[in-house]
Design a protein around this motif. Structure first.
Motif, PDB file in Angstrom:
ATOM      1  N   ASN A 282       0.817  -1.221   0.000  1.00  9.59           N
ATOM      2  CA  ASN A 282       0.000   0.000   0.000  1.00  9.59           C
ATOM      3  C   ASN A 282       0.845   1.264   0.000  1.00  9.59           C
ATOM      4  O   ASN A 282       0.392   2.319  -0.457  1.00  9.59           O
TER       5      ASN A 282
ATOM      6  N   ASP B 204       1.697   1.348  -3.975  1.00 11.72           N
ATOM      7  CA  ASP B 204       0.572   1.361  -4.919  1.00 11.72           C
ATOM      8  C   ASP B 204      -0.282   2.597  -4.646  1.00 11.72           C
ATOM      9  O   ASP B 204      -1.369   2.521  -4.078  1.00 11.72           O
ATOM     10  N   LEU B 205       0.204   3.737  -5.099  1.00 12.05           N
ATOM     11  CA  LEU B 205      -0.413   5.011  -4.735  1.00 12.05           C
ATOM     12  C   LEU B 205      -1.804   5.185  -5.326  1.00 12.05           C
ATOM     13  O   LEU B 205      -2.685   5.772  -4.698  1.00 12.05           O
ATOM     14  N   ASN B 206      -2.037   4.695  -6.549  1.00 15.04           N
ATOM     15  CA  ASN B 206      -3.355   4.892  -7.174  1.00 15.04           C
ATOM     16  C   ASN B 206      -4.298   3.719  -6.929  1.00 15.04           C
ATOM     17  O   ASN B 206      -5.411   3.691  -7.456  1.00 15.04           O
ATOM     18  N   ARG B 207      -3.839   2.747  -6.124  1.00 10.51           N
ATOM     19  CA  ARG B 207      -4.677   1.615  -5.702  1.00 10.51           C
ATOM     20  C   ARG B 207      -5.258   0.843  -6.895  1.00 10.51           C
ATOM     21  O   ARG B 207      -6.411   0.418  -6.880  1.00 10.51           O
ATOM     22  N   ASP B 208      -4.434   0.648  -7.921  1.00 10.54           N
ATOM     23  CA  ASP B 208      -4.907  -0.102  -9.088  1.00 10.54           C
ATOM     24  C   ASP B 208      -4.446  -1.558  -9.061  1.00 10.54           C
ATOM     25  O   ASP B 208      -4.619  -2.294 -10.026  1.00 10.54           O
TER      26      ASP B 208
ATOM     27  N   SER C   3       3.716   0.749 -10.328  1.00 11.42           N
ATOM     28  CA  SER C   3       4.477   1.173 -11.501  1.00 11.42           C
ATOM     29  C   SER C   3       5.868   1.605 -11.058  1.00 11.42           C
ATOM     30  O   SER C   3       6.104   1.908  -9.878  1.00 11.42           O
TER      31      SER C   3
ATOM     32  N   GLU D  40       5.641   5.032  -9.568  1.00 12.19           N
ATOM     33  CA  GLU D  40       5.186   5.038  -8.168  1.00 12.19           C
ATOM     34  C   GLU D  40       6.325   4.638  -7.239  1.00 12.19           C
ATOM     35  O   GLU D  40       6.550   5.286  -6.197  1.00 12.19           O
TER      36      GLU D  40
ATOM     37  N   SER E  89       5.121  -2.091 -14.791  1.00  7.92           N
ATOM     38  CA  SER E  89       4.416  -2.156 -13.521  1.00  7.92           C
ATOM     39  C   SER E  89       4.615  -3.551 -12.950  1.00  7.92           C
ATOM     40  O   SER E  89       4.787  -4.520 -13.693  1.00  7.92           O
TER      41      SER E  89
END
Length: 314
Positions: free
Chosen positions: A113, A116-120, A124, A127, A169
């Motif tokens: 977490n 994974d900054l954009n929570r996809d 990447s 990130e 990613s």
């Protein structure tokens, strides 16, 4: 904080501390079963961590021997995947490898977490770079103790090797390969490359004897060279430098740092079996395991022990 200090040099932590006369090592065999010394004459702590999990260890001195045995018996049933009432060496080896793998997965989850900054569901390179090096990239480019540009370039190279599908990613398996490259076959080339870059001081693409010894041993002025250094010189000549040209190439370095002829999980399974197999039939009954419960769990539990404490089935 620049997190790459913890990740980029994950393979080199054993070389970064200790007295000048202490031996430093580059040898890796996948994720270590335990960082503790394996000496049953002193304690069974290594065996406890190998059998239950290293980082999640916690004491359970509040458990009586009877309760410890009861919970260990449940683990034995899980190890016995063939359900024949015995634990074979192969089943014990598989269990230890699964514990090893679980440790790596938990390491991934622990950090996921944060990156994974954009929570996809993917991390990447952008990130990872921003989280790890953001403070360096945002600040003035000044000379510091560490060469962060070099470290970032190494991280990017390792990240791209771990990224098997080439989408720049990482999913969880790829991120695990990035964090624990020594445990993934397709990452071994980059492990060797990073090692050689660190040790090959003259940049000729090889590791000579002086570089080999210099990486493991830092002599203090006037200090006597410890005996093990002479042994390592002999090891280099007789075993490391296989073609006898006075230096190690990439293949020889790979054989050194990631030896293919030794499996720690297999060795530990053989050790536990040898110590517990009272009738010497090559397999363990539950009774034999429980009779040696101090070897397997002793007074120490791990994350698995916490699971035993939480779930009604136990």
């Amino acid at each position: 904080m620049i997190r790459s200090l913890l990740i980029c040099w994950v393979l080199l932590t054993a070389t970064s501390s200790g007295k000048p006369t202490e031996r430093k090592t580059r040898v890796n065999q996948e994720e270590p079963l335990s960082h503790l010394q394996h000496d049953d004459n002193k304690s069974f702590d290594y065996d406890h961590e190998a059998f239950l999990g290293q980082d999640e260890a916690r004491t359970f001195d509040h458990l009586s021997p009877d309760e410890s045995k009861r919970r260990l018996g449940i683990i034995v049933d899980k190890i016995d995947s063939s359900h024949d009432g015995f634990v074979s060496e192969e089943e014990l080896k598989l269990w230890i490898k699964n514990v090893q793998n679980r440790h790596m997965l938990e390491n991934v989850e622990h950090q996921w977490n944060e990156f994974d900054l954009n929570r996809d569901g993917l991390i990447s390179w952008e990130e990872y770079r921003n989280v790890s090096y953001g403070s360096y990239l945002d600040g003035p480019q000044t000379e510091t103790e560490y060469n962060y540009s070099h470290m970032m370039a190494r991280d990017e190279r390792r990240f791209k090797v771990a990224d098997r599908d080439g989408d720049v990613s990482a999913d969880r398996q790829e991120f695990m390969a990035f964090l624990h490259p020594e445990s993934h076959e397709y990452m071994k080339d980059v492990v060797v490359q990073e090692t050689m870059e660190d040790i090959d001081k003259n940049g000729d693409g090889f590791i000579d004897l002086n570089e080999y010894i210099g990486d493991m041993f830092s002599a203090e002025k006037g200090a006597q060279e410890p005996e093990w250094v002479a042994t390592e010189r002999q090891q280099f000549s007789e075993f490391r430098d296989k073609n006898g040209d006075g230096k190690m190439d990439r293949e020889e370095t790979l054989d050194w740092i990631l030896p293919a002829d030794y499996d720690h999980a297999e060795a530990e399974a053989k050790h536990l079996l040898y110590e517990s197999d009272t009738d010497k039939d090559g397999k363990l009954t539950k009774e034999e395991v429980l009779n040696k419960f101090d070897l397997f769990v002793g007074s120490q539990a791990t994350n698995y022990g916490e699971v035993l404490l939480r779930h009604d089935e136990f």
